[in-house]
Design an enzyme around this catalytic site. Structure first.
Site, PDB file in Angstrom:
ATOM      1  N   ARG A 137       6.552 -14.911  47.078  1.00 33.63           N
ATOM      2  CA  ARG A 137       6.291 -16.250  46.583  1.00 33.63           C
ATOM      3  C   ARG A 137       7.358 -16.682  45.573  1.00 33.63           C
ATOM      4  NH1 ARG A 137       1.084 -17.796  45.280  1.00 33.63           N
ATOM      5  NH2 ARG A 137       0.705 -15.689  44.561  1.00 33.63           N
ATOM      6  N   TYR A 138       7.690 -15.779  44.642  1.00 38.01           N
ATOM      7  CA  TYR A 138       8.700 -16.086  43.627  1.00 38.01           C
ATOM      8  C   TYR A 138      10.052 -15.594  44.137  1.00 38.01           C
ATOM      9  CZ  TYR A 138       4.435 -16.302  40.795  1.00 38.01           C
ATOM     10  OH  TYR A 138       3.200 -16.594  40.307  1.00 38.01           O
ATOM     11  N   ARG A 141      11.145 -11.607  43.282  1.00 34.96           N
ATOM     12  CA  ARG A 141      10.237 -10.465  43.312  1.00 34.96           C
ATOM     13  C   ARG A 141       9.258 -10.559  44.489  1.00 34.96           C
ATOM     14  NH1 ARG A 141       9.703 -14.046  39.339  1.00 34.96           N
ATOM     15  NH2 ARG A 141       7.685 -14.762  38.580  1.00 34.96           N
ATOM     16  N   CYS A 150      -9.441   1.141  47.683  1.00 34.71           N
ATOM     17  CA  CYS A 150      -9.462   1.343  46.223  1.00 34.71           C
ATOM     18  C   CYS A 150     -10.449   2.464  45.913  1.00 34.71           C
ATOM     19  CB  CYS A 150      -9.939   0.076  45.513  1.00 34.71           C
ATOM     20  SG  CYS A 150      -8.884  -1.347  45.839  1.00 34.71           S
ATOM     21  N   CYS A 154     -14.201  -3.936  42.949  1.00 31.03           N
ATOM     22  CA  CYS A 154     -14.592  -4.913  41.931  1.00 31.03           C
ATOM     23  C   CYS A 154     -15.180  -6.121  42.652  1.00 31.03           C
ATOM     24  CB  CYS A 154     -13.370  -5.356  41.130  1.00 31.03           C
ATOM     25  SG  CYS A 154     -12.344  -3.973  40.577  1.00 31.03           S
ATOM     26  N   CYS A 157     -12.991  -9.277  43.298  1.00 34.54           N
ATOM     27  CA  CYS A 157     -11.610  -8.994  43.689  1.00 34.54           C
ATOM     28  C   CYS A 157     -10.953 -10.179  44.413  1.00 34.54           C
ATOM     29  CB  CYS A 157     -11.572  -7.769  44.606  1.00 34.54           C
ATOM     30  SG  CYS A 157      -9.905  -7.425  45.201  1.00 34.54           S
ATOM     31  N   ARG A 159      -8.475 -10.056  46.288  1.00 40.49           N
ATOM     32  CA  ARG A 159      -8.116  -9.677  47.669  1.00 40.49           C
ATOM     33  C   ARG A 159      -9.302  -9.114  48.431  1.00 40.49           C
ATOM     34  NH1 ARG A 159      -3.231  -7.187  45.343  1.00 40.49           N
ATOM     35  NH2 ARG A 159      -2.105  -9.089  44.854  1.00 40.49           N
ATOM     36  N   ASP A 318     -10.132 -15.992  39.648  1.00 40.95           N
ATOM     37  CA  ASP A 318      -9.762 -16.844  40.775  1.00 40.95           C
ATOM     38  C   ASP A 318     -11.000 -17.411  41.456  1.00 40.95           C
ATOM     39  OD1 ASP A 318      -7.000 -16.482  40.496  1.00 40.95           O
ATOM     40  OD2 ASP A 318      -7.104 -14.556  41.527  1.00 40.95           O
ATOM     41  N   ASP A 355      -4.124 -18.551  37.918  1.00 37.22           N
ATOM     42  CA  ASP A 355      -3.347 -18.500  39.144  1.00 37.22           C
ATOM     43  C   ASP A 355      -3.700 -19.783  39.890  1.00 37.22           C
ATOM     44  OD1 ASP A 355      -1.523 -17.140  40.827  1.00 37.22           O
ATOM     45  OD2 ASP A 355      -2.486 -15.248  40.254  1.00 37.22           O
ATOM     46  N   LYS A 362       1.243 -18.250  38.742  1.00 31.76           N
ATOM     47  CA  LYS A 362       0.575 -18.137  37.442  1.00 31.76           C
ATOM     48  C   LYS A 362       1.021 -19.252  36.499  1.00 31.76           C
ATOM     49  CE  LYS A 362       0.422 -13.142  37.706  1.00 31.76           C
ATOM     50  NZ  LYS A 362       1.251 -13.096  38.931  1.00 31.76           N
TER      51      LYS A 362
HETATM   52  S1  SF4 Z   1      -9.393  -5.823  41.743  1.00 29.93           S
HETATM   53 FE1  SF4 Z   1      -9.483  -5.528  43.972  1.00 29.93          FE
HETATM   54  S2  SF4 Z   1      -7.607  -4.438  44.463  1.00 29.93           S
HETATM   55 FE2  SF4 Z   1      -7.945  -4.201  42.264  1.00 29.93          FE
HETATM   56  S3  SF4 Z   1      -9.109  -2.276  42.052  1.00 29.93           S
HETATM   57 FE3  SF4 Z   1     -10.579  -3.959  42.116  1.00 29.93          FE
HETATM   58  S4  SF4 Z   1     -11.170  -4.075  44.286  1.00 29.93           S
HETATM   59 FE4  SF4 Z   1      -9.262  -2.916  44.187  1.00 29.93          FE
END
Ligand code: SF4
Length: 412
Positions: A137-138, A141, A150, A154, A157, A159, A318, A355, A362
């Protein structure tokens, strides 16, 4: 949680008791796993094999599961999988339905509520992906996604569309194509390995990727984004650290949201990474009833410094589908930032960012410290609300004569 406390440095008689309590370093203890040998408990593979991943396990270890959590867990594996390491599970207070650790990892039925403005890919990553697993995107980088797994998941998350593969995204990184793209684009000087969690890869696989990236002359800087030091500090072995230190400059961004996550085990793991010369930053997400509180956030950032980690970003959560119950308002985020800047060490103050929804990148967001600005002066306020003027020439040259008097601005 165990009573195995180790206050060490960092409690201050001048600070309120609640802050000092939050800053105390505790061990996560053994909890239900007191029968497990030290060798197993400290083995990251054992921790992964024994994660809590089903409703049945969760109910066995936590009979206080609420109806909302029960219903959420029933549906979790069709959205974002449930997984919690035994180590991290021990940080949950089963008697407290609003436990800040619990809210982050135990599914709730509210995850199925989706508002029209929520998205499955709120940062627009898929639209900026020239090859599978690479986000560009940038200009200078790239984000190099190495896995969709993972140590724990979370519930907010960003993603969640791809991590854990519960919703069938079917993520398949293609390392050769990803590396080839970086090699063919000399403007890329910074590669961030993320996922999923890169530290779930074996040492050998991770070294294979780092060595290939390090062999590209225009790649100046490598970064790893990982929550493993927090979810699974046992993974930060001396062998891993010895391998990582061969690929400097290598930075690491960890992800901690609440001071209780910073246990003695985490402090030691972060210390091993720091001893390997890896500069450490922390990325937090502002979460409702987790860390949307000045005292909690102040304890977190001060404790991070004691763990040799610089608080780097505080993210506004987000607009990920089904996360409304965990999102705090921007107003609350600004209030938290007000309570940090000037009130604690500058090194401890992260940059609060949003974001931009849809893929704008960001955007820093700050409390209003600049009250007015005109051709010959800037009017600012400090953390105590005191007003100051900074004179300057309109054309940016050094100021040689006194600016014309202006009226005192009206303050809010
Ligand atoms: S935020 Fe998403 S990618 Fe990061 S540790 Fe938690 S579940 Fe995994």
């Amino acid at each position: 949680m165990s009573n195995d406390t180790s206050e060490g440095i960092g409690t201050n008689r001048e600070e309120p008791a609640s802050l000092n309590l939050l800053k105390r370093f505790n061990s996560a203890g053994r909890g239900f796993w007191s029968h497990v040998s030290d060798a197993d408990w400290n083995d990251w593979h054992w921790q992964l094999r024994n994660r809590i991943t089903t409703l049945e396990q969760l109910e066995r270890f936590m009979p206080t599961l609420s109806p909302e959590e029960h219903a959420g867990t029933l549906l979790a594996n069709s959205k974002l999988a449930l997984a919690i390491t035994p180590y991290f599970f021990n940080l949950i207070d089963p008697a407290d339905e609003n436990c800040p650790i619990r809210r982050q990892v135990i599914p709730r039925i509210e995850e199925t509520n989706t508002a029209p403005w929520e998205m499955s890919d709120p940062c627009g990553e898929d639209a900026h992906s020239p090859v599978p697993g690479l986000v560009h995107r940038y200009p200078d980088r790239v984000l190099f996604l190495v896995t969709d797994r993972c140590a724990a998941y979370c519930r907010y998350c960003t993603r969640s569309r791809l991590v854990s593969n519960a919703s069938g995204y079917d993520f398949h990184p293609e390392f050769d194509r990803q590396i080839d793209y970086i090699r063919r684009n000399p403007a890329i000087r910074d590669v961030l390995l993320s996922g999923g969690d890169p530290l779930l890869l074996s040492d050998d696989k991770l070294e294979y990727l780092l060595s290939r990236l390090r062999a590209i002359p225009h790649v100046e800087f490598l970064r790893i984004g990982s929550r493993i030091p927090i979810f699974l500090p046992q993974r930060i072995t001396p062998a891993l650290c010895a391998m990582l230190k061969k690929y400097h400059p290598l930075f690491m961004s960890v992800h901690s949201n609440h001071p209780r996550e910073l246990t003695t085990e985490v402090r030691d793991a972060l210390g091993r990474l720091a001893d390997a010369g890896i500069p450490l930053g922390n990325q937090s997400v502002l979460l409702r009833h987790v860390n949307d509180d000045v005292t909690v956030m102040r304890a977190l950032v001060q404790k991070l410094l004691m763990c040799r980690v610089k608080p780097y970003y505080l993210y506004q959560c987000d607009l990920i589908a089904g996360s409304a119950h965990l999102r705090a308002s921007v107003r609350k985020g600004l209030e938290v930032m007000e309570g940090l800047r000037g009130h604690t060490t500058g090194y401890a103050v992260p940059q609060y960012v949003i974001d931009a929804p849809g893929g704008g990148g960001k955007v820093p967001v700050n409390p209003d410290y600049v009250l007015s600005r005109n051709a010959d002066r800037v009017v600012i306020r400090n953390f105590e609300g005191k007003i100051f003027e900074y004179p300057e020439a309109a054309d940016g040259t050094p100021l040689v004569k006194a600016p014309v008097e202006i009226e005192e601005p009206e303050l809010v």
